[in-house]
Motif scaffolding. Structure first.
Motif: not given
Length: 695
Positions: A4-12, A76-81, A87-95
């Motif tokens: 798990l140390a080699k996992y990165r869950n990120i949003g853009i 990686i999650i690419d979110t809307p601007g 709402i899409e950004v909010y729920r992506s940031l949550k996870v």
């Protein structure tokens, strides 16, 4: 077992048009996930796979994808601007565990960047910053860094400096290694050389490097002491300190480049691996009971713990409904049964897939730290917790804002109404900020959303994706009603019709409650005048009536009802009699309590060229706007203010006319305010006309 140390869950995430999706494309290209780069402006981007996204060149749904860089797995999650889709950004940031905030080199910190940054602060997500589009006219890296400090109140830790600007932008200087990365003009991200720093930049590099090292070493007293004694700090120590400070949200490593021209993205990927947290380094998710109270237990990221997973997105595609889940603890195997704590029902895991935008890879199992999609879930919605049936627990749910705008739709032909119902139920599951109601009197279907564009896209999806043509009514504002006066009253419900009758008498107080409380009920009855078993029926009666105010039929908010006394009959009293007494009491008393109409006020942020500032402010004043601030920038001025939603319909067309197509704006819901008398009279008159027409 995966490390798990080699996992990165990120949003853009970023403001609309700052280059998030282009940055994601470059990351996928560099990590070998795609071989042909698709451009947003050509409608070819991998993660923009909806027709509406490709045509408008904006991201609407957050898209999930996975890739590998430097032996690390990046989800990686690419979110809307666009503001209507926050709402899409909010729920992506949550996870997510970390994020990349993308800022435009010429536009700087734009309205939506502020909203997204605020969401990320609330979710305590560690971030790195990428100042993009430095090849653009008017780009200025140092100005954007100052804006990040001033507007966002954040602390950027500058890690790279640009070499040249606008058309002369050729590469970046890595402050850690004191080396220049220079790309040629071919556009190939791999065509770069690592050279010594240009002579004219040596002093600037040393100044910024010293600031960076000193800020980083504040995280480690021993290293700081050695540094102050004149010892040169090694790069590994500096990196460790930067990682510690980034995860603690003390500062945000800041990079620069041009994703479109393929310059600078490798350094951002290295920073994701070096400085953003793995799933085990973020605070564990608190568990709550069914009432939403914290239990004191936490979902620790550990494969050997019981299963805890949060469904954060539902997406309907050609293969059926996909449920995106983030697994916080435990393991999820294909064919196993999980419990949905919200519904209390179990579901079988049919297929588990790893998503790459709209294509997928089948998996047999997934584990803590993973973000995957599951097919075949029947009753799971956004925010539901999936867990081990033998060891149930609920994760903190998501809270979604109420819609502020509504629109009536009707299918063009009779046969389409069933199709419309099926399509809308799928769309509600996908987007929790989109609601649907049926007008009981007229039978019309009412769509409710966060803004004009939001509903516009929904109508488009109905037509394109589901093949349902609808006639659309005028957008309607979601007004509310409240009261301004405390009123004590009494109501008796009495009915005799042979045999047992109905009797319920209530003495009660109706008064204004604190703003934002919705509505409250309290009983101060002592003795047995109104037996305790009837109190819930009285509360239910008042609550049902709050849905329809006495002025224009809009929901009533910020009202407190106190049951003070009453009377009952040993034979004729029943729960239904007291519920009807409450409903009659509401109708009798609300008109006496000085009811008032409330309108939604939007926080509006307008960007305009300098020459048109006067016109824009004058126009907002005419729309009953309150101007809050003016911020001059290099390419124009930002005007911020509060404006009633009712006055903002069609604003984008007027703004474009005023500014010769160069103006932009965004708005989001702020609060409710009392309506001025002339507006309230007009709204009430229209509401009465609608009711008369239905009758």
């Amino acid at each position: 077992m995966t490390d798990l140390a080699k996992y990165r869950n990120i949003g853009i995430f970023a403001h609309v048009d700052a280059g998030k999706t282009t940055t994601t494309e470059r990351i996928l290209s560099l990590t070998g996930k795609i071989h042909k780069i698709g451009e947003v402006h050509d409608g070819e981007a991998t993660t923009d796979f909806m027709d509406q996204e490709r045509e408008r060149g904006i991201t609407i749904q957050s898209a999930a994808t996975s890739c590998v860089w430097a032996d690390h797995r990046l989800n990686i999650i690419d979110t809307p601007g666009h503001v209507d889709f926050t709402i899409e950004v909010y729920r992506s940031l949550k996870v997510l565990d970390g994020g990349v905030g993308v800022f435009c080199g010429s536009g700087g910190v734009e309205p939506q960047s502020e909203t997204n940054w605020r969401y990320a602060n609330e979710s305590a997500v560690a971030r790195i910053i990428f100042v993009n589009k430095l090849d653009r006219l008017g780009a200025d890296f140092y100005r954007v860094v100052d804006q990040i400090k001033d507007v966002l109140g954040a602390k950027p830790l500058v890690m790279t400096l640009p070499i040249g600007t606008e058309d002369d932008f050729t590469g970046v200087i890595d402050l850690l290694s004191r080396k220049a990365w220079i790309w040629d003009g071919s556009g190939d991200p791999m065509n770069y050389k690592i050279e010594d720093i240009p002579a004219d930049m040596v002093d600037k590099v040393e100044e910024f490097r010293q600031e960076m090292v000193e800020t980083a070493l504040e995280q480690d007293d021993d290293a700081m002491e050695k540094y102050l004694e004149g010892e040169e700090t090694d790069i590994d120590t500096i990196k460790k300190c930067i990682r510690k400070g980034t995860i603690a949200l003390d500062f945000f490593p800041t990079y620069c480049g041009s994703a479109f021209k393929n310059k600078g993205v490798q350094l951002v990927l290295d920073a994701v691996v070096d400085y953003l947290p793995s799933p085990t380094e973020v605070p564990p998710q608190p568990e709550v009971d069914l009432e939403g109270n914290e239990t004191g237990e936490f979902a620790t990221v550990d494969v050997n713990k019981p299963l805890r997973a949060l469904a954060f997105k539902i997406m309907d595609d050609r293969y059926g409904a996909l449920t995106f889940i983030r697994i916080y603890s435990g393991k999820l195997d294909k064919g196993t049964t999980v419990l949905n704590t919200f519904t209390g029902k179990t579901e079988r895991i049919g297929r588990i897939v790893e998503m790459h935008a709209d294509s997928r890879e089948e998996l047999n199992s997934a584990q803590a730290g993973d973000i995957v999609a599951v097919l075949g879930m029947k009753n799971v919605q956004t925010g539901h917790t999936l867990c081990d049936p033998d060891k149930p627990a609920t994760l903190e749910p998501m809270v979604f804002p109420d819609p502020v705008i509504s629109m009536a739709v009707a299918p063009r032909d009779k046969g389409a109404s069933e199709k419309l119902g099926v399509a809308l139920s799928k769309m509600i599951a996908e987007d929790p900020s989109f609601r649907v109601a049926t007008d009981q009197d007229s039978g019309e279907t009412i769509l409710k959303g966060m803004g004009e564009l939001h509903l516009d896209i929904k109508i488009d999806i109905l037509k394109r994706t589901h093949g349902v043509e609808v006639d659309v009514g005028k957008p309607q504002v979601a007004y509310r009603e409240t009261i301004t006066q405390r009123t004590e009253d009494s109501y008796t419900h009495k009915k005799q019709s042979g045999g047992a009758g109905q009797f319920g008498k209530i003495d009660y107080i109706i008064e204004p409650a604190e703003v934002g409380t919705g509505w409250e009920f309290e009983s101060t009855v002592t003795g047995g005048n109104v037996p305790r078993e009837y109190w819930p029926a009285i509360e239910k009666g008042f609550k049902a009536m709050m849905e329809e105010g006495v002025l224009a039929g809009y929901p009533c908010v910020d009202v407190k009802v106190t049951l003070a006394d009453g009377a009952f009959h040993p034979v004729d009293s029943s729960a239904i009699a007291f519920e009807l007494a409450a409903k009659g009491g509401y109708r009798q008393t609300m008109p006496k309590a000085s009811p008032q109409l409330m309108e939604p006020i939007m926080k509006v942020d307008v960007f305009t060229p300098e020459d048109n500032v006067g016109d824009v402010i004058g126009d907002l004043n005419r729309r009953r706007g309150m101007i809050k601030s003016q911020e001059p920038g290099v390419t124009g001025t930002r005007v911020k203010g509060d404006v009633p939603l009712a006055e903002m319909f069609g604003y984008i067309g007027d703004l474009r006319t005023m500014t010769s197509g160069r103006g932009q704006f965004s708005m989001e819901f702020s609060h409710y305010n009392p309506c001025p008398n002339n507006v309230a009279e007009q709204v009430i008159k229209e509401a009465k006309e609608r009711q008369a027409n239905k009758a």
